[in-house]
Design an enzyme around this catalytic site. Structure first.
Site, PDB file in Angstrom:
ATOM      1  N   ASP A  88       8.058 -11.913  -5.343  1.00  0.00           N
ATOM      2  CA  ASP A  88       8.057 -11.785  -4.238  1.00  0.00           C
ATOM      3  C   ASP A  88       9.238 -11.213  -2.653  1.00  0.00           C
ATOM      4  OD1 ASP A  88       5.750 -11.340  -2.856  1.00  0.00           O
ATOM      5  OD2 ASP A  88       5.170 -13.669  -2.740  1.00  0.00           O
ATOM      6  N   ASN A 107      -2.526  -3.674  -6.866  1.00  0.00           N
ATOM      7  CA  ASN A 107      -0.412  -2.803  -5.731  1.00  0.00           C
ATOM      8  C   ASN A 107      -1.209  -1.600  -5.764  1.00  0.00           C
ATOM      9  OD1 ASN A 107       1.838  -4.909  -7.377  1.00  0.00           O
ATOM     10  ND2 ASN A 107       1.043  -5.137  -5.182  1.00  0.00           N
TER      11      ASN A 107
END
Length: 263
Positions: free
Chosen positions: A38, A86
């Site tokens: 991340d 995503n």
């Protein structure tokens, strides 16, 4: 002056990292390490760059971390690189990521680290939404490394923990139908192990240690079923800034907890 001080500190940093590496090598290693990569976009924004550049930096860091895992003998690693959510990102960013996936799958198929260490690469997640070009590149890499007997590297793409559990239940129901079982028959004999053997990671040990970078203190759906008994480590640094010393500190934390509870 600051540059001079930084130069003087490098040998001390190197010695500390070397000592920490020796210490960590003497302790228990995770049988299955989970990594949530991340912070790529935030890293790029901080440098005034496009998200695409952040993802490029993230790819290079992933190779570094793979080398650290090989050095320490960690046998199974799962990295989460692209979630089902995503796909909702801006089309140009998704397109850039798809190009990266094709490029890196082709690169990994010839990478000397993958070949020398006999790393088997598996892709876990839903394949819907990926182009034919991406799917073919992933399939070629999986087929190329299928005979390998070293580390197992799971790359989670099109992945979501809830979706994984749903898919496991679907497969379980279809299997029961093929065996001529009714829903009631299935329900009466159902065990957690029945669902576990239909997960994407079936046949592998559950992750005993999960690291997430960027300071987020949550799993966001990563390996929801498998992480019931995992240890967690949330690093403050963004993924491209994740250094070897950060990795070793995380492992030292894991080892301390393992010793504390006598595992």
């Amino acid at each position: 002056m600051l540059r001079h001080l930084l130069a003087l500190s490098r040998p001390l940093y190197w010695l500390y990292e070397k000592r920490l590496l020796k210490e960590v090598k003497g302790g228990p290693m995770p049988k299955h390490l989970g990594l949530i990569l991340d912070g790529n976009r935030r890293y790029a924004r901080a440098l005034g760059l496009s998200p695409a550049k952040g993802h490029e930096f993230g790819v290079h860091k992933a190779y570094e971390v793979l080398e650290w895992c090989l050095e320490l003998g960690i046998r199974t690693v799962t990295v989460w690189v692209f979630s089902t959510d995503n796909f909702k990102r801006p089309p140009e960013e998704v397109e850039t990521l798809m190009g990266l996936f094709v490029r890196e799958a082709e690169r990994m198929a010839e990478d000397h680290r993958i070949l020398e260490h006999q790393v088997r690469v598996r892709f876990i997640g839903r394949r819907e939404g990926f182009s034919e070009e991406v799917l073919k590149a992933l399939a070629r890499l999986e087929e190329r490394t299928r005979p390998h007997r070293g580390m197992i590297l799971n790359v989670a793409m099109g992945y979501g923990g809830r979706e994984e559990i749903v898919d496991a239940v679907k497969r379980l129901l279809l299997e029961a139908e093929e065996r001529g079982l009714s829903p009631r028959d299935l329900a009466e004999g159902l065990t957690p192990e029945d669902i576990a053997r239909h997960l994407y990671t079936a046949g592998l040990p559950d992750p005993d240690f999960i690291i997430r970078t960027s300071g987020e203190i949550r799993l966001s759906g990563f390996l929801l079923w498998q992480s019931a008994y995992s240890e967690f480590y949330f690093a403050d640094v963004l993924w491209p800034e994740f250094r070897k010393i950060d990795f070793l500190r995380a492992l030292r934390s894991y080892q301390a907890r393992e010793r504390r509870f006598g595992r």
